[in-house]
Design a protein around this motif. Sequence first.
Motif, PDB file in Angstrom:
ATOM      1  N   ARG A   1       0.826  -1.368   0.170  1.00  0.00           N
ATOM      2  CA  ARG A   1      -0.202   0.057   0.061  1.00  0.00           C
ATOM      3  C   ARG A   1       0.773   1.169   0.065  1.00  0.00           C
ATOM      4  O   ARG A   1       0.499   2.331  -0.388  1.00  0.00           O
ATOM      5  N   ASP A   2       2.031   1.302   0.534  1.00  0.00           N
ATOM      6  CA  ASP A   2       2.648   2.444   0.633  1.00  0.00           C
ATOM      7  C   ASP A   2       4.030   2.649  -0.588  1.00  0.00           C
ATOM      8  O   ASP A   2       4.831   3.381  -0.412  1.00  0.00           O
TER       9      ASP A   2
ATOM     10  N   THR B   1       5.452   3.180  -4.549  1.00  0.00           N
ATOM     11  CA  THR B   1       4.971   4.220  -5.300  1.00  0.00           C
ATOM     12  C   THR B   1       5.554   3.677  -6.622  1.00  0.00           C
ATOM     13  O   THR B   1       6.353   2.534  -6.691  1.00  0.00           O
TER      14      THR B   1
ATOM     15  N   MET C   1      -4.270   5.165  -5.061  1.00  0.00           N
ATOM     16  CA  MET C   1      -3.800   6.460  -4.539  1.00  0.00           C
ATOM     17  C   MET C   1      -4.902   7.271  -3.800  1.00  0.00           C
ATOM     18  O   MET C   1      -4.915   7.863  -2.713  1.00  0.00           O
ATOM     19  N   LYS C   2      -5.861   7.218  -4.966  1.00  0.00           N
ATOM     20  CA  LYS C   2      -6.865   8.255  -4.386  1.00  0.00           C
ATOM     21  C   LYS C   2      -7.886   7.419  -2.987  1.00  0.00           C
ATOM     22  O   LYS C   2      -8.056   8.071  -2.265  1.00  0.00           O
TER      23      LYS C   2
ATOM     24  N   LEU D   1      -6.417   5.581  -1.123  1.00  0.00           N
ATOM     25  CA  LEU D   1      -5.589   5.571   0.115  1.00  0.00           C
ATOM     26  C   LEU D   1      -5.767   6.841   0.790  1.00  0.00           C
ATOM     27  O   LEU D   1      -5.780   7.040   2.005  1.00  0.00           O
ATOM     28  N   CYS D   2      -5.870   8.069   0.027  1.00  0.00           N
ATOM     29  CA  CYS D   2      -5.925   9.307   0.371  1.00  0.00           C
ATOM     30  C   CYS D   2      -7.290   9.505   1.194  1.00  0.00           C
ATOM     31  O   CYS D   2      -7.417  10.131   2.146  1.00  0.00           O
ATOM     32  N   ASP D   3      -8.178   9.069   0.357  1.00  0.00           N
ATOM     33  CA  ASP D   3      -9.720   9.165   1.030  1.00  0.00           C
ATOM     34  C   ASP D   3      -9.651   8.544   2.452  1.00  0.00           C
ATOM     35  O   ASP D   3     -10.480   8.699   3.399  1.00  0.00           O
ATOM     36  N   HIS D   4      -8.996   7.122   2.611  1.00  0.00           N
ATOM     37  CA  HIS D   4      -8.958   6.446   3.773  1.00  0.00           C
ATOM     38  C   HIS D   4      -8.353   7.166   4.678  1.00  0.00           C
ATOM     39  O   HIS D   4      -8.952   7.345   5.903  1.00  0.00           O
ATOM     40  N   TRP D   5      -7.115   7.761   4.673  1.00  0.00           N
ATOM     41  CA  TRP D   5      -6.479   8.710   5.588  1.00  0.00           C
ATOM     42  C   TRP D   5      -7.277  10.038   6.073  1.00  0.00           C
ATOM     43  O   TRP D   5      -7.172  10.369   7.109  1.00  0.00           O
ATOM     44  N   SER D   6      -7.933  10.417   5.191  1.00  0.00           N
ATOM     45  CA  SER D   6      -8.802  11.542   5.252  1.00  0.00           C
ATOM     46  C   SER D   6     -10.128  11.471   6.153  1.00  0.00           C
ATOM     47  O   SER D   6     -10.338  12.113   7.335  1.00  0.00           O
ATOM     48  N   GLU D   7     -10.814  10.039   6.096  1.00  0.00           N
ATOM     49  CA  GLU D   7     -11.538   9.670   7.001  1.00  0.00           C
ATOM     50  C   GLU D   7     -11.087   9.288   8.341  1.00  0.00           C
ATOM     51  O   GLU D   7     -11.847   9.493   9.405  1.00  0.00           O
TER      52      GLU D   7
END
Length: 101
Positions: free
Chosen positions: A16-17, A19, A49-50, A52-58
């Motif tokens: 997941r991390d 690149t 990546m979107k 993952l970004c949404d997950h951490w924002s939540e």
Amino acid sequence: LKASSVVADPNACGQRDTTLLWFWSLDVQGDTSGNDWITEFYQINLLQMKALCDHWSEEVTIVKHETQWSMNFFKHRAKQWLGHMHNARSAGLTRHTCYAA
């Protein structure tokens, strides 16, 4: 030879991390316009990546709410114990007043 399984299995543990490697981001003389699979590869990577970004924002939102709920709980309990202290003081129970303080 052993092929890398990163492309074959993007859901493997520890992926997941990661690149994209630098050579995947090169567009040599418009080679992405002729290859549907590389365009799909970029789209999949973008969606991952979107997500993952949404997950951490939540997660940030949830942690902020949980912190506020914890603070509200402790303030509520403090008010309860102050009430116990005032009740004990009015009843003349010195030791109970000290315990509640």
